[in-house]
Design a protein around this motif. Structure first.
Motif, short mmCIF file in Angstrom:
data_model
loop_
_atom_site.label_atom_id
_atom_site.label_comp_id
_atom_site.label_asym_id
_atom_site.label_seq_id
_atom_site.Cartn_x
_atom_site.Cartn_y
_atom_site.Cartn_z
N PHE A 1 20.96 -18.49 -44.02
CA PHE A 1 21.86 -18.27 -45.15
C PHE A 1 22.95 -19.34 -45.14
N TYR A 2 23.16 -19.97 -46.29
CA TYR A 2 24.27 -20.90 -46.49
C TYR A 2 25.27 -20.22 -47.42
N GLU A 3 26.53 -20.18 -47.01
CA GLU A 3 27.51 -19.41 -47.75
C GLU A 3 28.79 -20.22 -47.97
N GLY A 4 29.21 -20.29 -49.23
CA GLY A 4 30.49 -20.89 -49.57
C GLY A 4 31.56 -19.83 -49.54
N ILE A 5 32.63 -20.08 -48.80
CA ILE A 5 33.69 -19.10 -48.59
C ILE A 5 34.95 -19.51 -49.35
N GLY A 6 35.62 -18.53 -49.97
CA GLY A 6 36.84 -18.79 -50.72
C GLY A 6 38.09 -18.35 -49.99
N LEU A 7 39.20 -18.39 -50.71
CA LEU A 7 40.58 -18.09 -50.28
C LEU A 7 41.21 -19.32 -49.61
N ASN A 8 42.41 -19.63 -50.04
CA ASN A 8 43.14 -20.75 -49.45
C ASN A 8 43.41 -20.48 -47.97
N GLY A 9 43.13 -21.46 -47.16
CA GLY A 9 43.31 -21.32 -45.72
C GLY A 9 42.13 -20.73 -45.00
N HIS A 10 41.14 -20.26 -45.75
CA HIS A 10 39.94 -19.67 -45.14
C HIS A 10 38.66 -20.24 -45.73
N GLY B 1 23.42 -12.38 -38.19
CA GLY B 1 24.70 -12.68 -38.82
C GLY B 1 25.53 -13.66 -38.03
N ILE B 2 24.96 -14.23 -36.98
CA ILE B 2 25.69 -15.15 -36.11
C ILE B 2 25.76 -16.54 -36.75
N PRO B 3 26.96 -17.11 -36.89
CA PRO B 3 27.08 -18.46 -37.45
C PRO B 3 26.48 -19.51 -36.51
N VAL B 4 25.76 -20.45 -37.09
CA VAL B 4 25.22 -21.57 -36.31
C VAL B 4 25.92 -22.87 -36.68
N GLN B 5 26.59 -22.91 -37.83
CA GLN B 5 27.39 -24.06 -38.25
C GLN B 5 28.54 -23.57 -39.11
N ARG B 6 29.63 -24.33 -39.11
CA ARG B 6 30.76 -23.99 -39.97
C ARG B 6 31.51 -25.26 -40.35
N PHE B 7 31.96 -25.27 -41.60
CA PHE B 7 32.81 -26.35 -42.11
C PHE B 7 34.04 -25.72 -42.74
N ASP B 8 35.21 -26.21 -42.40
CA ASP B 8 36.46 -25.67 -42.94
C ASP B 8 37.09 -26.66 -43.90
N LEU B 9 37.36 -26.20 -45.11
CA LEU B 9 38.07 -27.02 -46.09
C LEU B 9 39.55 -27.07 -45.74
N PRO B 10 40.25 -28.15 -46.09
CA PRO B 10 41.70 -28.16 -45.95
C PRO B 10 42.31 -26.97 -46.68
N SER B 11 43.41 -26.44 -46.16
CA SER B 11 43.98 -25.18 -46.64
C SER B 11 44.40 -25.20 -48.11
N LYS B 12 44.61 -26.38 -48.68
CA LYS B 12 45.05 -26.43 -50.08
C LYS B 12 43.91 -26.14 -51.05
N TYR B 13 42.65 -26.09 -50.56
CA TYR B 13 41.50 -25.89 -51.43
C TYR B 13 41.00 -24.45 -51.35
N PHE B 14 40.63 -23.91 -52.50
CA PHE B 14 39.99 -22.60 -52.62
C PHE B 14 38.52 -22.87 -52.88
N GLY B 15 37.69 -22.68 -51.86
CA GLY B 15 36.27 -23.01 -51.97
C GLY B 15 35.53 -22.11 -52.93
N GLU B 16 34.56 -22.69 -53.61
CA GLU B 16 33.73 -21.93 -54.55
C GLU B 16 32.25 -22.17 -54.26
N GLY B 17 31.44 -22.36 -55.30
CA GLY B 17 30.00 -22.40 -55.15
C GLY B 17 29.50 -23.57 -54.32
N ILE B 18 28.33 -23.37 -53.71
CA ILE B 18 27.67 -24.42 -52.94
C ILE B 18 26.20 -24.49 -53.34
#
Length: 250
Positions: A47-56, A67-84
């Motif tokens: 499963f590839y999942e785009g996560i929202g909320l500023n700072g998260h 449900g165990i993560p095998v990879q993660r990418f964190d956007l800079p806190s000023k961005y609210f992530g949306e679709g991927i």
């Protein structure tokens, strides 16, 4: 045929609403209640999942069974992530109101480049040739995957009624599946003219006492084309559900 007649005689012929289908739960998979789901797809057993909320915000890749993560990418806190979405060896993630999107190498989750667009970013999916995006309105935009420029658009309607608040998207067997924000229904949409082919009513899928808050809404559609499996989840839901679409009982 009825839909074509509605288009031809829109001024005189009332258009029938799209049929409504129900669901059957096939399996359940763990999902982190820390994940504010904005984008969701299945690829090569993950499963590839785009996560929202500023700072998260960011992207998390998980093993469905654990449900165990095998990879993660964190956007800079000023961005609210949306679709991927995936495109070739890359992933694309855009943001809500920052007009900035990111291209990442899918294998390392390192940023390759950025791109700009007008308007808000909500959901993204793709066909074999085009990206398809939502922005919270009734309009779905088709885009060049190399430039992100809009090439055409459709307005989504169920009979004469315009359907807005279109959110997370998935392209399945030639149809666009779309979550409708703050709704327990998924619209199955024609990519040709935007008419709603059918609805999937997922009322009761997750009990109210399992939702974190009022924003823990249905949002997230993924499809395993090889095994013909349909998955759905929601923002901060504890579960990903594998479901089968069935005729709705009267």
């Amino acid at each position: 045929m009825l839909h074509k007649l509605c288009l031809l005689f829109a001024l005189t012929l009332p258009c029938a609403a799209a049929p409504i289908y129900g669901y059957k739960i096939i399996a359940k998979y763990p999902h982190s209640t820390d994940s504010y789901t904005e984008g969701f797809f299945y690829l090569n057993g993950l499963f590839y999942e785009g996560i929202g909320l500023n700072g998260h915000s960011g992207i998390v890749v998980t093993q469905p069974e654990t449900g165990i993560p095998v990879q993660r990418f964190d956007l800079p806190s000023k961005y609210f992530g949306e679709g991927i979405i995936d495109w070739g060896p890359d992933l694309l993630q855009w943001t809500w109101q920052s007009h900035t999107g990111f291209v990442l190498d899918r294998f390392s989750l390192r940023i390759v480049s950025q791109f700009h667009y007008d308007g808000e970013g909500w959901g993204i999916t793709r066909s074999a040739k085009e990206l398809i995006t939502s922005d919270g309105t009734a309009t779905l935009r088709f885009r060049n995957p190399d430039t992100f420029d809009e090439t055409r658009h459709i307005v989504v309607k169920d009979g004469p009624k315009t359907i807005d608040q279109l959110n997370e998207l998935e392209y399945i067997k030639g149809e666009i599946y779309a979550n409708v924000w703050h709704s327990d229904r998924i619209a199955r949409i024609s990519p040709i003219d935007g008419h709603v082919i059918a609805w999937i009513n997922l009322t009761g899928l997750l009990l109210e006492d399992q939702r974190v808050n009022a924003e823990s809404v249905l949002n997230g559609i993924a499809y395993d084309a090889k095994k013909d499996r349909l998955f759905v989840t929601g923002k901060q839901w504890p579960t990903v559900f594998e479901i089968k679409i069935i005729p709705k009982s009267k």
